[in-house]
Design an enzyme around this catalytic site. Structure first.
Site, PDB file in Angstrom:
ATOM      1  N   GLU A 234       0.212  -1.162   0.112  1.00 43.11           N
ATOM      2  CA  GLU A 234      -0.152  -0.152  -0.085  1.00 43.11           C
ATOM      3  C   GLU A 234       0.962   1.735   0.077  1.00 43.11           C
ATOM      4  OE1 GLU A 234      -2.347   2.355   3.133  1.00 43.11           O
ATOM      5  OE2 GLU A 234      -2.526   0.531   3.293  1.00 43.11           O
ATOM      6  N   CYS A 271      -3.585   7.392   5.206  1.00 39.86           N
ATOM      7  CA  CYS A 271      -3.761   7.188   3.895  1.00 39.86           C
ATOM      8  C   CYS A 271      -4.525   7.120   3.275  1.00 39.86           C
ATOM      9  CB  CYS A 271      -2.896   5.730   3.100  1.00 39.86           C
ATOM     10  SG  CYS A 271      -4.143   3.890   4.225  1.00 39.86           S
TER      11      CYS A 271
END
Length: 491
Positions: A234, A271
């Protein structure tokens, strides 16, 4: 407490011991019944909950996050462990499928075939800095790998080394007491260790949460091995949010307040922080955001390294001729103010490589658009994202077009919501096309994240006694099986 200065990097001899033990435990873990592994995960959750009075102060000391925020995150972490335990007991994650021999099969005689998902082998987990519990030593990747029956070697975050060591001690002791084999779990620390780990031939897969630069470097190493391995990275996302004209007219105050709350959560170090908000030129939302920003005082970031990176990126943004500052300022040190910027869609699209880049911290850009055509052009300009959000109304004619444009480039699409709440549940998709992640077909949050550390195997003509229990006749593990095309639930 374990002071950070007392935590040393892992040396070569210890890394070799850890990898040898992990590889040696592979067969035992793969053969363990899911219900047994469920007990291990539950035991870890119980241990972490019982040790919260030791974990939370140390986490606050090392991360600068509040104990209230960390307590919530620890609760999420232990809930996640228990939820994976429930998933293991239910059993459908194995996708057990049995096709009995069929001489009359329309494509020709069908042999006996049994398909299931098997553990991939030892997994390297690269812990994140911004979630000291939920995406760290005992976080979702570790839980998913152990649930799959794969040994775990965690490369701890330099942002909270003392907490990492304490958590690892608790996890390791809990797993051992619950009956997990030696080598099922270990922690290693050090920058170079991370590079070495992903290249070791005993590591069969890796997961990572962090920056684009760091994740891409490890991904390149993983796929350039003599035997490339899956790398589930990620890597970051700007998570654009789009406000339709109807929503801007009907709910400007609500949208502005919700946007600020989402951007500021965790001092902008999520995020899934919405980095862009698209609003009509005539909207009052920028003015509302400026007014409400006064309610958010400066706060410390996770560490000086992250704060420095944030400042460097923010300086570049505020120095761009197309960007205007609405509120906030750039400070030295770890305390940073909520900073709102503004530009237009035309200016943004004229320099996307410089402006449409993640700024990890308490900053976002409000982008004005002249008409719906500009709004759709902006939506079409984004590459892979973890999320995109639409603030709309039922009568919106542009809503459907936004959904159609955004669906191909996101892992999660929100309607009248904000992306910083990532629920740990069955239907969650926390991923997205590159550069959001390196594997868009998988999630790092939710029960299906276990699938990253499993691989499908079909057994053809193998005697029942030699098959894995989940695909044997008689269903000894009492799990869901698809038999000759029909789903059968255990009685």
């Amino acid at each position: 407490m374990t002071p950070s200065s007392a935590v040393a990097d892992t040396d070569a001899a210890e890394l070799e011991r850890v990898l040898t033990a992990a590889y040696g435990s592979t067969a035992r873990l793969a053969a363990s019944p899911p219900t047994e592994r469920a007990g291990w995960l539950t035991a870890v959750a119980d241990t972490l909950d019982a040790a919260s009075n030791r974990l939370l102060p140390l986490a606050a000391q090392e991360s600068h996050l509040t104990e209230a925020r960390l307590a919530s995150e620890l609760a999420r972490t232990t809930f996640q462990l228990r939820l994976f335990g429930d998933t293991l007991r239910e059993g459908s994650f194995l996708q057990a499928t049995i096709d009995h021999p069929d001489p009359a099969w329309p494509m020709g005689p069908r042999p006996d075939l049994r398909r299931t998902l098997r553990p991939i082998g030892p997994v390297a987990v690269y812990a994140a800095s911004n979630f000291p519990f939920a995406f760290s030593v005992a976080g979702g990747d570790t839980a998913a790998a152990i649930a799959a029956g794969a040994p775990v070697v965690v490369k701890g975050s330099p942002g909270h080394p003392g907490l990492s060591q304490l958590t690892a001690e608790l996890v390791g002791r809990s797993l051992s007491n619950a009956g997990a084999p030696d080598g099922a779990f270990a922690l290693v620390l050090g920058f170079e260790i991370g590079r070495t780990l992903v290249q070791d031939p005993r590591i069969a897969a890796a997961s990572f949460t962090g920056s684009l630069a760091g994740g891409r470097a490890l991904y390149d190493l993983a796929v350039s091995r003599d035997h490339p391995i899956p790398f589930y990275g990620e890597l970051g996302s700007v998570n654009p949010a789009f406000v339709t004209p109807a929503a801007a007219s009907a709910r400007a105050e609500e949208v502005g307040a919700g946007f600020l709350a989402s951007v500021s959560l965790g001092v902008g170090q999520f995020c899934t922080k919405p980095g862009f908000l698209f609003v009509p030129e005539s909207s009052t939302i920028p003015t509302i955001v400026k007014r409400l920003s006064a309610d958010y005082p400066p706060a410390p970031m996770l560490n000086d390294h992250i704060s420095q990176g944030y400042v460097e990126r923010l300086v570049r943004l505020t120095g761009h001729p197309a960007v205007r500052r609405i509120t906030g300022d750039i400070a030295d040190g770890s305390q940073q103010a909520l900073t709102m910027l503004q530009t237009s869609t035309a200016e943004l699209l004229a320099d996307p490589h410089e402006l449409m880049v993640e700024c990890f911290g308490p900053t976002a850009i409000i982008v004005t658009y002249a008409n719906e055509d500009e709004l759709l052009a902006a939506a079409e300009a984004f590459d892979g994202q973890l999320t995109a959000s639409i603030q709309g109304e039922q009568e919106d004619t542009v809503g459907r077009s936004l959904v159609e444009l955004l669906t191909p480039v996101v892992g999660r699409l929100l309607w009248n919501g904000w992306p910083t709440g990532v629920s740990v549940t069955y239907a969650m998709q926390h991923g997205g096309p590159y550069p959001a992640t390196t594997a868009a077909g998988f999630t790092s949050v939710g029960t299906t994240s276990i699938e990253r550390f499993l691989r499908p195997v079909s057994y053809q003509g193998v005697p029942n006694s030699l098959l894995p229990p989940e695909v044997r006749d008689g269903n000894p593990w009492q799990i869901p099986q698809r038999v000759d095309g029909v789903l059968r639930l255990p009685s």
